[in-house]
Scaffold this active site. Structure first.
Site, PDB file in Angstrom:
ATOM      1  N   HIS A 103       0.050   5.192   6.762  1.00 34.90           N
ATOM      2  CA  HIS A 103       0.552   5.695   5.482  1.00 34.90           C
ATOM      3  C   HIS A 103       0.910   7.175   5.556  1.00 34.90           C
ATOM      4  CE1 HIS A 103      -2.114   2.221   4.570  1.00 34.90           C
ATOM      5  NE2 HIS A 103      -1.051   1.874   3.864  1.00 34.90           N
TER       6      HIS A 103
ATOM      7  N   ASP B 261      -3.167   8.515   7.261  1.00 32.08           N
ATOM      8  CA  ASP B 261      -3.931   7.594   8.099  1.00 32.08           C
ATOM      9  C   ASP B 261      -2.910   6.921   9.023  1.00 32.08           C
ATOM     10  OD1 ASP B 261      -2.771   5.409   6.794  1.00 32.08           O
ATOM     11  OD2 ASP B 261      -4.487   5.023   5.519  1.00 32.08           O
TER      12      ASP B 261
ATOM     13  N   SER C 259       0.794  -1.227   0.000  1.00 27.73           N
ATOM     14  CA  SER C 259       0.000   0.000   0.000  1.00 27.73           C
ATOM     15  C   SER C 259       0.829   1.281   0.000  1.00 27.73           C
ATOM     16  CB  SER C 259      -0.942   0.009   1.208  1.00 27.73           C
ATOM     17  OG  SER C 259      -0.213  -0.150   2.413  1.00 27.73           O
TER      18      SER C 259
END
Length: 322
Positions: A299, A296, A50
């Site tokens: 990240h 978040d 991610s």
């Protein structure tokens, strides 16, 4: 465990370390450093999770996605592309540094479009890892093995149409840059107190090196490998090493204004087991690109990714060539 002997003399390994920050710049840069900092790569291929997924998971049946606001609020046009950030990722900034187009998500392209691209592809998939089953509890994602298979597909089905001879294709691959950012999810999904740390690390390293060896057989020669970050007190540890590593004159301009180095910028939508991400269409902190390291809980903001790129390529404090 070292690299397979067949690879040692061929690979340029570039480690972007978020833990062991060290200065590698010298008055007499090595040939490898000259390649890294002054290279002219024809293409950039990205394999990962991610941290560098530009939207591949948008096209997979999975709970782990970032294709909704407030993600992408500071990206070009304010669009939620699937990047787990308010803007660009570190892979985007590497592409920009080498004057390449932002590398597109492989699953988001038609076959006809793939035939026209020779400047790189991004196969990264949020939630996935080195192990085949990592992240599958949340739905489908592209494991390391699958991503390498897709790169092989890229060569066989698409890249060959862009080059007149096999030699030209080999030269293209040999001079391209390959980035890998993968492994932390294997720990997140499978590592427990009962797991033998050394055995688990050895298993992951063995599987990882087998895929690096396959990439080498396919033609890759230059690798940018991102170290696995720690779990547990993740934000605190990463924030601490972030601030220690970014102390050059350029990064100091930005880091001196940071107000929150551990908390997320967006309100959370926590499902209790799989992932914690931003609530859909929620209001974020007013200026994520001047106040926060994390968008978040897991990240980085676009600002943090930008600062990493400066520290790596301009100040040369967190990238190490081996």
């Amino acid at each position: 465990m070292g690299l397979p002997s067949s690879l040692e003399s061929y690979l340029l390994l570039i480690l972007l370390s978020f833990l062991n920050v060290s200065t590698i710049y010298s008055s007499k840069p090595s040939k490898e450093e000259a390649v890294l900092f002054g290279g002219n790569f024809p293409a950039f291929y990205v394999i990962g999770d991610s941290l560098v997924d530009p939207g591949n998971n948008n096209h997979l049946p999975t709970m782990i996605r970032a294709n909704y606001p407030p993600y992408g609020s500071d990206f070009e046009g304010g669009k939620a592309t699937g990047r787990f950030s308010n803007g660009k990722t570190i892979a985007d900034y590497i592409a920009i540094y080498y004057k390449l187009p932002l590398v597109p998500a492989y699953l988001g392209l038609s076959d006809d479009r793939k035939d026209t691209i020779s400047t790189g592809m991004n196969y990264a998939s949020a939630g996935c890892g080195i192990r085949r089953l990592t992240g599958k509890i949340a739905g489908k994602c592209l494991s390391l093995s699958k991503q390498v298979d897709l790169f092989e597909e890229t060569i066989e089905k698409h890249l060959k149409t862009n080059f007149k001879t096999p030699y030209e294709l080999r030269e293209h691959l040999a001079h391209s840059l390959f980035m890998t950012v993968i492994g932390v999810n294997d720990y997140a999904f499978f590592y427990t107190r009962l797991t033998d740390a050394n055995d688990f690390a050895d298993e992951l390293l063995h599987k990882f090196l087998k895929k690096i060896e396959k990439l080498h057989k396919l033609g890759a020669r230059k690798f940018f490998i991102n170290n696995i970050k720690p779990l547990g007190c993740y934000p605190n540890i990463v924030a601490k090493t972030f601030m220690l590593g970014l102390r050059g004159p350029s990064t100091n301009r930005y880091s001196s204004n940071l107000l929150n180095t551990t908390g997320p910028c967006c309100p959370l939508d926590y499902d209790g087991s799989l992932t914690s991400s931003c609530k859909r269409r929620s209001k974020t902190c007013k200026a994520p690109d001047s106040t926060h390291i994390f968008f978040d809980p897991r990240h980085p903001t676009q600002l943090a990714n930008f600062m990493y790129s400066i520290a790596c390529f301009d100040e040369r404090t967190i990238c190490h060539v081996v």
